[in-house]
Design a protein around this motif. Structure first.
Motif, PDB file in Angstrom:
ATOM      1  N   PHE A  60     -32.654 -29.485 -38.836  1.00 13.32           N
ATOM      2  CA  PHE A  60     -32.733 -30.797 -38.218  1.00 13.32           C
ATOM      3  C   PHE A  60     -33.999 -31.460 -38.738  1.00 13.32           C
ATOM      4  O   PHE A  60     -35.019 -30.799 -38.932  1.00 13.32           O
ATOM      5  CB  PHE A  60     -32.830 -30.686 -36.689  1.00 13.32           C
ATOM      6  N   TYR A  65     -29.716 -22.330 -33.267  1.00 12.06           N
ATOM      7  CA  TYR A  65     -30.433 -22.979 -32.177  1.00 12.06           C
ATOM      8  C   TYR A  65     -29.661 -22.744 -30.876  1.00 12.06           C
ATOM      9  O   TYR A  65     -28.952 -23.607 -30.385  1.00 12.06           O
ATOM     10  CB  TYR A  65     -30.597 -24.473 -32.460  1.00 12.06           C
ATOM     11  N   VAL A 112     -19.483 -32.025 -29.580  1.00  9.63           N
ATOM     12  CA  VAL A 112     -20.035 -32.112 -30.925  1.00  9.63           C
ATOM     13  C   VAL A 112     -19.883 -33.536 -31.450  1.00  9.63           C
ATOM     14  O   VAL A 112     -20.793 -34.065 -32.105  1.00  9.63           O
ATOM     15  CB  VAL A 112     -19.357 -31.085 -31.860  1.00  9.63           C
ATOM     16  N   ARG A 131     -26.341 -28.208 -24.712  1.00  9.79           N
ATOM     17  CA  ARG A 131     -25.216 -29.098 -24.993  1.00  9.79           C
ATOM     18  C   ARG A 131     -23.999 -28.715 -24.156  1.00  9.79           C
ATOM     19  O   ARG A 131     -23.372 -29.571 -23.522  1.00  9.79           O
ATOM     20  CB  ARG A 131     -24.873 -29.042 -26.493  1.00  9.79           C
ATOM     21  N   MET A 170     -22.687 -35.576 -30.225  1.00 13.45           N
ATOM     22  CA  MET A 170     -23.906 -35.254 -30.958  1.00 13.45           C
ATOM     23  C   MET A 170     -23.892 -35.895 -32.344  1.00 13.45           C
ATOM     24  O   MET A 170     -24.915 -36.397 -32.808  1.00 13.45           O
ATOM     25  CB  MET A 170     -24.096 -33.742 -31.061  1.00 13.45           C
ATOM     26  N   TYR A 207     -22.735 -31.378 -38.241  1.00 11.93           N
ATOM     27  CA  TYR A 207     -23.502 -31.017 -37.049  1.00 11.93           C
ATOM     28  C   TYR A 207     -23.536 -29.500 -36.855  1.00 11.93           C
ATOM     29  O   TYR A 207     -24.591 -28.923 -36.591  1.00 11.93           O
ATOM     30  CB  TYR A 207     -22.946 -31.684 -35.782  1.00 11.93           C
ATOM     31  N   TYR A 208     -22.385 -28.856 -36.992  1.00  9.35           N
ATOM     32  CA  TYR A 208     -22.339 -27.401 -36.808  1.00  9.35           C
ATOM     33  C   TYR A 208     -23.281 -26.688 -37.767  1.00  9.35           C
ATOM     34  O   TYR A 208     -23.922 -25.701 -37.404  1.00  9.35           O
ATOM     35  CB  TYR A 208     -20.914 -26.860 -36.986  1.00  9.35           C
ATOM     36  N   ILE A 263     -32.585 -35.833 -30.060  1.00  6.99           N
ATOM     37  CA  ILE A 263     -31.967 -34.830 -29.183  1.00  6.99           C
ATOM     38  C   ILE A 263     -32.851 -34.591 -27.964  1.00  6.99           C
ATOM     39  O   ILE A 263     -32.362 -34.531 -26.835  1.00  6.99           O
ATOM     40  CB  ILE A 263     -31.707 -33.526 -29.961  1.00  6.99           C
ATOM     41  N   LEU A 281     -30.203 -25.118 -27.924  1.00  7.66           N
ATOM     42  CA  LEU A 281     -29.513 -26.390 -28.110  1.00  7.66           C
ATOM     43  C   LEU A 281     -28.045 -26.251 -27.745  1.00  7.66           C
ATOM     44  O   LEU A 281     -27.492 -27.075 -27.018  1.00  7.66           O
ATOM     45  CB  LEU A 281     -29.661 -26.881 -29.556  1.00  7.66           C
ATOM     46  N   ARG A 282     -27.418 -25.198 -28.211  1.00 11.00           N
ATOM     47  CA  ARG A 282     -25.998 -24.989 -27.906  1.00 11.00           C
ATOM     48  C   ARG A 282     -25.783 -24.823 -26.403  1.00 11.00           C
ATOM     49  O   ARG A 282     -24.878 -25.425 -25.819  1.00 11.00           O
ATOM     50  CB  ARG A 282     -25.460 -23.777 -28.643  1.00 11.00           C
ATOM     51  N   LYS A 329     -26.075 -27.714 -38.797  1.00 15.86           N
ATOM     52  CA  LYS A 329     -27.415 -27.854 -38.241  1.00 15.86           C
ATOM     53  C   LYS A 329     -27.600 -26.963 -37.010  1.00 15.86           C
ATOM     54  O   LYS A 329     -28.595 -26.248 -36.895  1.00 15.86           O
ATOM     55  CB  LYS A 329     -27.701 -29.317 -37.892  1.00 15.86           C
ATOM     56  N   GLU A 330     -26.627 -26.983 -36.097  1.00 16.11           N
ATOM     57  CA  GLU A 330     -26.750 -26.189 -34.876  1.00 16.11           C
ATOM     58  C   GLU A 330     -26.772 -24.697 -35.190  1.00 16.11           C
ATOM     59  O   GLU A 330     -27.447 -23.932 -34.494  1.00 16.11           O
ATOM     60  CB  GLU A 330     -25.594 -26.511 -33.916  1.00 16.11           C
TER      61      GLU A 330
END
Length: 67
Positions: A41, A2, A16, A9, A19, A31-32, A49, A5-6, A34-35
């Motif tokens: 997610f 994503y 992180v 952010r 988040m 979290y990582y 988010i 998203l990164r 997912k990202e």
């Protein structure tokens, strides 16, 4: 991954850890995953988010970044 998203952010200087707190995740690794797109997610997480960044879900998760 994503990438939007990164970028969002990082542009907003959101860590992180922040988040993780937002999503109720226990570890940065969770979290990582997912990202990076290894774990999806949930719709509820995507909505949290989206609300946090005040952006549409589609813009964060579905639009391609133009190079």
């Amino acid at each position: 991954m994503y990438a939007n998203l990164r970028v969002t952010r990082n542009t907003n200087s959101i860590s992180v850890k922040q988040m993780c707190n937002l999503l109720g995740l226990k570890t940065k690794a969770a979290y990582y995953k997912k990202e990076m797109g290894n774990v999806n997610f949930t719709l509820i997480e995507a909505k949290k988010i989206s609300d946090f960044f005040n952006m549409p879900i589609e813009e964060i998760f579905f639009k391609q970044i133009c190079s």
